[in-house]
Design an enzyme around this catalytic site. Sequence first.
Site, PDB file in Angstrom:
ATOM      1  N   ASN A   1      25.581  86.636 -24.781  1.00  0.00           N
ATOM      2  CA  ASN A   1      24.171  87.099 -24.468  1.00  0.00           C
ATOM      3  C   ASN A   1      23.812  86.770 -22.853  1.00  0.00           C
ATOM      4  OD1 ASN A   1      21.560  87.154 -24.681  1.00  0.00           O
ATOM      5  ND2 ASN A   1      21.395  85.063 -25.127  1.00  0.00           N
TER       6      ASN A   1
ATOM      7  N   LYS B   1      16.204  67.956 -25.385  1.00  0.00           N
ATOM      8  CA  LYS B   1      16.207  69.476 -25.381  1.00  0.00           C
ATOM      9  C   LYS B   1      17.701  69.794 -25.247  1.00  0.00           C
ATOM     10  CE  LYS B   1      14.446  73.415 -25.905  1.00  0.00           C
ATOM     11  NZ  LYS B   1      15.349  73.588 -26.796  1.00  0.00           N
TER      12      LYS B   1
ATOM     13  N   LYS C   1      19.755  69.521 -16.174  1.00  0.00           N
ATOM     14  CA  LYS C   1      19.155  70.783 -15.960  1.00  0.00           C
ATOM     15  C   LYS C   1      17.443  70.913 -16.190  1.00  0.00           C
ATOM     16  CE  LYS C   1      21.781  73.545 -18.348  1.00  0.00           C
ATOM     17  NZ  LYS C   1      22.447  74.157 -19.450  1.00  0.00           N
TER      18      LYS C   1
ATOM     19  N   SER D   1      12.687  78.402 -23.288  1.00  0.00           N
ATOM     20  CA  SER D   1      12.752  77.535 -24.474  1.00  0.00           C
ATOM     21  C   SER D   1      11.269  76.657 -24.188  1.00  0.00           C
ATOM     22  CB  SER D   1      13.949  76.614 -24.427  1.00  0.00           C
ATOM     23  OG  SER D   1      14.854  77.313 -25.274  1.00  0.00           O
TER      24      SER D   1
ATOM     25  N   LYS E   1      22.113  67.751 -26.925  1.00  0.00           N
ATOM     26  CA  LYS E   1      23.118  68.813 -27.529  1.00  0.00           C
ATOM     27  C   LYS E   1      23.653  68.555 -28.829  1.00  0.00           C
ATOM     28  CE  LYS E   1      24.704  72.301 -25.379  1.00  0.00           C
ATOM     29  NZ  LYS E   1      23.967  73.137 -24.272  1.00  0.00           N
TER      30      LYS E   1
HETATM   31  N1  GLU Z   1      21.950  75.990 -24.679  1.00  0.00           N
HETATM   32  C1  GLU Z   1      21.407  76.372 -23.509  1.00  0.00           C
HETATM   33  C2  GLU Z   1      21.697  75.814 -22.376  1.00  0.00           C
HETATM   34  O1  GLU Z   1      22.984  75.206 -22.336  1.00  0.00           O
HETATM   35  C3  GLU Z   1      19.733  76.276 -23.920  1.00  0.00           C
HETATM   36  C4  GLU Z   1      19.359  75.025 -23.956  1.00  0.00           C
HETATM   37  C5  GLU Z   1      17.692  75.060 -24.425  1.00  0.00           C
HETATM   38  O2  GLU Z   1      17.129  76.214 -24.527  1.00  0.00           O
HETATM   39  O3  GLU Z   1      17.390  74.138 -25.067  1.00  0.00           O
HETATM   40  O4  GLU Z   1      21.062  75.565 -21.317  1.00  0.00           O
END
Ligand code: GLU
Length: 432
Positions: A220, A69, A93, A358, A105
């Site tokens: 954002n 994710k 995370k 998400s 990513k």
């Molecule tokens: N790009 C965001 C982050 O770095 C969201 C990632 C997501 O929702 O999968 O946490």
Amino acid sequence: MSDNEIYTGAIKRLDNAISHSDMDEESLERLKHPKAVIEVSIPLRMDDGSMQVFTGIRVRHDDTRGPGKGGIRYHPNVSLDEVKSLALWMTCKTAVVGVPFGGAKGGIIVNPKELSRLELERLSRGFIERIADFIGPDTDIPAPDVYTNEMIMGWMMDEYSTIHRRRTLDVITGKPLSLGGSLGRNEATGRGAYDCIKQLEKRRGWKPGDITVAVQGFGNAGQAVARLLFADGYRIAAISDSAGGVYRDEGFDVPSIIQIKNETRHVKAVYCDGAICETVDADNITNAELMELDVDILIPAALENVITADNAERIKADVIVEVANGPTTPEADMILNKKNDTLIVPDILANAGGVTVSYFEWVQNRQGYYWTEADVNQRMDEIMQCEFDVIHDVMESKSIPMRTAAYVHSLNRIGAAIEAQGTRSYFADARD
Ligand code: GLU
């Protein structure tokens, strides 16, 4: 930054945490290597008829706890080193907040501000066309990141669905509401950081009106955290975007600055009454000056490596809340930790609200049943408050920096999943 420098720094953080965690050394070794990496070229027919070829990257770092994710960013500085590091941070995370995902990513090396809307759409669809077999609702689920937004997520979901001949809402999160997005996703990253600050407020007995805040980066997430803190009476004394910033000790009217930023794309010191905006007294400052202001809370909310060995000594904020991914280098961490009274709420906790919602979006897509905004916010607030408290307690009980405590907490969860499939001692015993 030289090749692999960010990734080496990211690994260093795992090394610092392992001895305080329950994770086996062998499991850590596994986490040091991304599971899969794909690099693609995307030929793009420009509006003037010419052809340009762009490079796209997707890294799946780990999927032990669930499908990979993580977001997709569009930026000229995207590199494999950066995307690998961001993917590793996503693994940690998702474990920090306990959602059933691993880490991934992606990125395209491009300056999206130089593309027309049609070029941007074709590039986004072209990237999905190239990685359509690499991602999927049960393998790897993208989302927005730097300079990508919900419209782009909508195009990507549509392209994936066309290729697979099946409407596949759960392949991507951060979509527009009308295309299967979740209420609350847009402000979730900022709101999660706000939840962390509110927990600190309770612990430290802060009165919001006495607390000054500087926000570096007004996209954002930066806008959402500033708006929520302002609504509670915090003094948002400095705000910047990539072009520079403004400072005013008594604080700004945040909704006015959001309004002008959305109208003109720039941060300006204004107060707006309806459509009429008037300039207010303020100092113009650079991003570098903002970082060194004498404020209580500093919120880096843009890109990596803005707090480095070069400026760490001069940072005066008592608390740094990392809404960006990787804003502080390991060298800067060491300097700030020595100062002892600087608390860094680390990125893998402070900005985890985004991936938490998400997860809710993915769940709603799979259920075909949609929650109210109050429901989404309440569930996210609960997770953020609870994980913040757990990590704060680990920090205090082990006398380690909050960043290390967050890694310890995540390594415990990831380690449990890896080790549930057997450890060296388990298999060695079986041979006796
Ligand atoms: N790009 C965001 C982050 O770095 C969201 C990632 C997501 O929702 O999968 O946490």
